[in-house]
Design an enzyme around this catalytic site. Structure first.
Site, short mmCIF file in Angstrom:
data_model
loop_
_atom_site.label_atom_id
_atom_site.label_comp_id
_atom_site.label_asym_id
_atom_site.label_seq_id
_atom_site.Cartn_x
_atom_site.Cartn_y
_atom_site.Cartn_z
N GLN A 148 -93.90 13.99 36.96
CA GLN A 148 -94.33 14.71 38.15
C GLN A 148 -94.66 16.15 37.78
OE1 GLN A 148 -91.60 13.60 41.73
NE2 GLN A 148 -90.44 13.25 39.87
N HIS A 162 -98.94 14.25 39.30
CA HIS A 162 -99.18 15.39 40.18
C HIS A 162 -100.17 16.39 39.57
CE1 HIS A 162 -95.14 14.62 42.50
NE2 HIS A 162 -96.09 13.78 42.82
N SER A 166 -85.25 15.23 41.97
CA SER A 166 -84.30 15.27 43.09
C SER A 166 -84.48 14.12 44.07
CB SER A 166 -84.46 16.59 43.85
OG SER A 166 -85.76 16.67 44.40
N CYS A 213 -118.05 28.18 38.55
CA CYS A 213 -117.79 26.83 38.04
C CYS A 213 -118.82 26.50 36.95
CB CYS A 213 -117.88 25.86 39.21
SG CYS A 213 -117.92 24.16 38.69
N1 APR Z 1 -81.13 18.97 33.49
C1 APR Z 1 -81.29 17.87 34.28
N2 APR Z 1 -81.61 17.96 35.58
C2 APR Z 1 -81.77 19.19 36.11
C3 APR Z 1 -81.61 20.37 35.35
C4 APR Z 1 -81.27 20.22 33.97
N3 APR Z 1 -81.11 21.27 33.17
N4 APR Z 1 -81.83 21.44 36.17
C5 APR Z 1 -82.10 20.94 37.38
N5 APR Z 1 -82.06 19.58 37.37
C6 APR Z 1 -82.29 18.64 38.45
C7 APR Z 1 -81.86 19.17 39.80
O1 APR Z 1 -80.49 18.87 40.03
C8 APR Z 1 -82.78 18.39 40.74
O2 APR Z 1 -82.19 17.17 41.15
O3 APR Z 1 -83.66 18.42 38.54
C9 APR Z 1 -84.01 18.10 39.89
C10 APR Z 1 -85.23 18.93 40.24
O4 APR Z 1 -85.62 18.61 41.52
P1 APR Z 1 -86.88 19.28 42.23
O5 APR Z 1 -86.81 20.76 42.06
O6 APR Z 1 -86.96 18.76 43.61
O7 APR Z 1 -88.13 18.78 41.35
P2 APR Z 1 -88.89 17.38 41.39
O8 APR Z 1 -87.99 16.29 41.83
O9 APR Z 1 -89.57 17.25 40.07
O10 APR Z 1 -89.98 17.65 42.50
C11 APR Z 1 -90.91 16.64 42.78
O11 APR Z 1 -92.06 18.02 44.37
O12 APR Z 1 -92.70 20.19 44.78
C12 APR Z 1 -93.15 18.92 44.43
O13 APR Z 1 -95.07 18.25 43.27
C13 APR Z 1 -93.84 18.93 43.11
O14 APR Z 1 -93.61 17.46 41.24
C14 APR Z 1 -92.90 18.15 42.24
C15 APR Z 1 -92.22 17.22 43.22
#
Ligand code: APR
Length: 235
Positions: free
Chosen positions: A96, A114, A183, A141
């Site tokens: 993602q 994404h 997450s 462009c």
């Molecule tokens: N190691 C492992 N996991 C981690 C670490 C780490 N060092 N640091 C943070 N995390 C975990 C957090 O606990 C959380 O559950 O990574 C997760 C990140 O979650 P999000 O910030 O919600 O990111 P993500 O799930 O990739 O978001 C999905 O949402 O905003 C949109 O398009 C965007 O691709 C993104 C999508």
């Protein structure tokens, strides 16, 4: 009890922002709902780009420059690339993330559902260009020559993720699905575990903490990605 990795035929890995966190790239939802100081609706929606393209450009210019100048792949990215090179079965890496840290670590065939920070797209022709420069509302462009017609090639909220056919195909044939550093807030990626379960695959979550979809996984290990990913993906 899980089988050794070498006994699986086809593995699908999904990564999220957590895999790049220890490379210095901020995750989306760990900072009071703000992403690098912005509400995502200000910078990551088609409406935001229509209302204030200059702000959206400056936000993604900063992200692109940070990726180019500061971020380096970490042990989690490297262990996935090493595993891909050594594993004899099928291996599909879906991310993602819009960074290219998996590629920098040597991963082949990364599916960026994404989009990608180092790409821009013409809003008139749909043509995608590799891009490392800053983008402004005055940038011309290369294809249509119109100023301001390039946008980041990123899937914003409300837009349809890329490569879904290929992803569903891989999920429907895998016997192990591993979700790393995400997450579970954003669909369709958050629903991949259900699809993998429905196909009879073993499912595993590797994350810093339980995600919103943790109950759907058969197995889970929690900790920093740079520790738990190398320790799991070693054969
Ligand atoms: N190691 C492992 N996991 C981690 C670490 C780490 N060092 N640091 C943070 N995390 C975990 C957090 O606990 C959380 O559950 O990574 C997760 C990140 O979650 P999000 O910030 O919600 O990111 P993500 O799930 O990739 O978001 C999905 O949402 O905003 C949109 O398009 C965007 O691709 C993104 C999508």
């Amino acid at each position: 009890m899980q089988k050794p990795l070498s006994e699986y035929n086809s593995i699908v890995v999904l990564t999220g922002a957590g895999v790049s966190a220890e490379s210095g790239l901020k995750t989306f939802r760990d900072n009071n709902g703000l992403w690098e100081g912005h509400d995502v609706s200000e910078v990551a929606t088609p409406e935001a780009f229509e209302i204030n393209p200059a702000l959206v450009h400056s936000f993604y210019n900063a992200r692109r420059n940070q990726l180019l100048e500061e971020a380096k792949p970490n042990l989690a990215h490297k262990s996935l690339s090493r595993f891909e090179a050594e594993f004899n079965g099928g291996f599909t890496l879906i991310t993602q993330n819009v960074d290219n840290l998996h590629e920098q670590a040597g991963s082949q065939n990364v599916i960026h559902m994404h989009g990608e920070l180092l790409q821009v797209r013409c809003i008139n022709t749909g043509i995608v260009f590799q891009w490392t420069e800053d983008l402004t509302t005055q940038t011309h462009c290369p294809c249509c020559k119109i100023a301001g017609s390039l946008r980041p090639n990123i899937v914003w909220f409300g837009e349809i993720p890329m490569h879904m056919h290929e992803i569903e195909e891989a999920l429907s044939h895998c016997d192990l699905f591993v979700s790393i550093g995400t997450s579970g807030n954003v669909y369709p990626a958050a629903g991949f575990v259900q699809l993998a379960n429905a196909m009879g695959a073993t499912t595993l979550e590797l994350n810093l903490e339980p995600s919103l979809t943790q109950s759907a996984f058969a197995f889970a290990h929690y900790g920093p990605a740079t520790e738990i990913v190398p320790s799991y993906f070693s054969i």
